[in-house]
Design an enzyme around this catalytic site. Structure first.
Site, short mmCIF file in Angstrom:
data_model
loop_
_atom_site.label_atom_id
_atom_site.label_comp_id
_atom_site.label_asym_id
_atom_site.label_seq_id
_atom_site.Cartn_x
_atom_site.Cartn_y
_atom_site.Cartn_z
N ASN A 1 0.91 -1.25 0.13
CA ASN A 1 -0.27 -0.11 0.15
C ASN A 1 0.86 1.16 -0.02
OD1 ASN A 1 -0.07 -1.69 2.12
ND2 ASN A 1 -1.94 -0.88 3.14
N ASP B 1 7.94 -4.36 -1.35
CA ASP B 1 7.19 -3.07 -1.73
C ASP B 1 7.45 -1.87 -1.07
OD1 ASP B 1 6.20 -4.11 0.59
OD2 ASP B 1 4.35 -3.05 0.49
N GLU B 2 7.10 -0.76 -1.66
CA GLU B 2 7.30 0.52 -1.19
C GLU B 2 8.88 0.79 -0.49
OE1 GLU B 2 2.75 1.25 0.14
OE2 GLU B 2 4.03 0.27 1.68
#
Length: 533
Positions: free
Chosen positions: A2, A338-339
């Site tokens: 996210n 991720d991220e």
């Protein structure tokens, strides 16, 4: 995962779960006749592949017995069924071999089309017979039988009955082999018993994978003997502060065992090179500046990174992967990815090369979030796509190109399957960086056509992640998971031909008395014609 929460607030402490209470209905679509209390054959979730009803039902009575033939794994399924049925029916339901009638659980060498997870359920006046090629298929057949009985069967005290199973035949095979749910235990820590409760809820809907997000900026949740301060220091807090916590190796083994008994495989995730602040507080030598940062209790992302150039980083990754792999019987080990905004792009690719090699060396298949597709995924790596409507065409194309080169894909689109997204503006829990996700939006999409150009053979299945920045109790998990989780489970199990929102919302409404009996809190979405209470 996210790009989240940069504008999101965290709800801490006690929370009024208005959306999960029996009378809480938001304005909007809904209504309609209440579903029947005893569902007809096939009125279950996930929708079966085929149903042939007939008029003669089976009734469970004090004389009913559960039959097995002693094959490996069958006794455990029979014991599971007996444990489900005895409290509410009040019947002894002995488990015996070679019983001519009653509830029969049979393995067969025939029926090759059933595969490893399919089953046949045949119900008539003399017996209910569940046939499968493997114990997993018997277990899933038992979950269908469970939903065919009145919801009161879920009560843990004796109920009046009657306990009637509709007559007919169900033939059922899953659409996809990977049907998962992820639980984030890093942002807020959840105990072994809380994880077990969630496992039981997943099992009811024939999910077969529990992905545990074990590490993040706010906490490290799994013991690693060779780096003990990961838990003595790195596990000491969570979002908003508080005690945090972690699993000992024996506790993790117990989660794995409990899930396996319900035919779920545990996939552990050690997120790196970003989302590593908790590890850096424990071992500052892993930090690019060599300094120990203060523990982090917020919800921002993208600011932490392991020190990619230093060899100590790979000693650390090797040790962690080795110890977690030794604890995990399943094939997959998730390395996040991720991220990693604080990791230079060239360093990111180099890190993922080395981390993947270590996972492979320790006998596991690499799984990672879809940013891995922008690096160099190893052959056979599993890429978990969490993109949504705002995701760039370049990122989507990278995932498809990786699949064309041999990678496998699990779909978790954030604006469809992320269970922590708010239902509506009025939803108190959750986040909304990917938009608001009501029940219909969560259900009404087709995995096979979601990513344009993705080869059918590359798609392993679907997963419903549940992130816990705003969730700290089992009740809060449940009010966000239900009623959306069963829809993702149906997308993973049921054939495309059964997909129909109008029919599904009726079947979903019929689950409400079962959730009430199980003590599951849920959001009474106005899109669903819930029974009157």
């Amino acid at each position: 995962m996210n790009p989240r929460h940069r504008e999101s607030s965290v709800l801490l402490g006690s929370l009024l779960l208005a959306t999960g209470s029996p009378g809480a209905v938001e304005p909007g679509e809904g209504g309609g006749a209440a579903p029947p209390s005893t569902p007809a054959l096939g009125r279950v979730i996930p929708a079966p592949a085929s149903v042939e009803p007939r008029s003669t039902p089976y009734r469970i009575t004090a004389d009913t017995r559960i039959r097995t033939r002693g094959a490996p794994g069958v006794q455990e399924v029979a014991d599971h069924l007996a444990a489900l049925l005895r409290p509410s029916t009040g019947h002894p339901l002995p488990v015996e071999e070679d019983v001519p009638d009653g509830i029969r659980l049979l393995l067969t060498d025939g029926e090759p089309d059933l595969g490893d997870e399919g089953y046949l359920l045949d119900s008539g006046p003399e017996a209910v017979t569940i046939t499968a090629r493997r114990p997993a298929g018997l277990f899933y057949g038992v979950q269908t039988l469970r939903q065919l009985l009145p919801a009161a069967v879920e009560e843990r005290t004796e109920q009046p009955g009657p306990w009637t199973v509709p007559g007919g035949t169900v033939r059922d095979v899953p659409r996809y082999g990977y049907r998962g749910a992820m639980l984030d235990v890093a942002r807020h820590f959840f105990t072994v018993d809380q994880v077990k409760r969630y496992v039981d809820q997943l099992a009811l809907y024939k999910l077969n994978t529990l992905h545990l997000h074990l590490t993040d900026d706010q906490g490290w949740r799994i013991a690693v003997d060779s780096w003990p301060e990961l838990t003595t220091k790195g596990a000491a807090t969570q979002v908003g502060g508080g005690a945090g916590g972690h699993y000992t190796k024996d506790e993790y083994r117990e989660i794995v065992r409990y899930a396996a008994a319900r035919h779920l495989e545990v996939v552990p995730e050690i997120d790196m090179p970003g989302h590593t602040h908790a590890a850096l507080t424990a071992y500052p030598k892993l930090n690019p500046d060599g300094e120990a940062p203060e523990p982090y209790t917020g919800v921002e992302v993208g600011f932490s990174t392991l020190c990619v150039p230093e060899e100590v980083t790979y000693h650390f990754v090797d040790d962690v992967v080795r110890e977690v792999a030794e604890l995990t019987p399943g094939d997959l080990l998730h390395i996040g990815g991720d991220e990693a905004d604080a990791t230079p792009k060239d360093e990111y690719a180099h890190f993922m090369d080395r981390a993947q090699a270590l996972v492979t060396r320790h006998g596991k298949t690499v799984m990672g979030w879809h940013q891995l597709a922008g690096a160099r995924p190893v052959a056979g790596a599993v890429i978990q796509y969490w993109g949504y409507d705002a995701t760039s065409e370049e990122e989507r194309r990278q995932v498809v190109d990786a699949a064309l080169a041999g990678a496998k894909v699990v779909l978790s689109p954030a604006d469809r399957s992320y269970l922590d997204m708010k239902y509506t503006e009025a939803t108190e829990l959750g986040l909304d960086w990917a938009g608001r996700v009501e029940v219909r939006r969560s259900y009404d999409w087709d995995p096979a056509t979601y990513l344009d150009g993705l080869p059918e053979e590359a798609l392993l299945g679907v997963e419903a992640p549940l992130w816990t920045e705003t969730l700290a109790t089992s009740a809060e998990l449940e009010v966000m998971a239900f009623p959306r989780l069963p829809g993702i489970a149906e997308l993973g199990w049921s054939p495309r031909a059964t997909h129909d929102w109008d029919g599904y919302r009726q079947r979903l409404a019929a689950q409400a008395p079962r959730w009430d009996a199980l003590g599951i809190r849920y959001h009474r979405s106005p899109q669903v014609p819930w029974p009157q209470q």
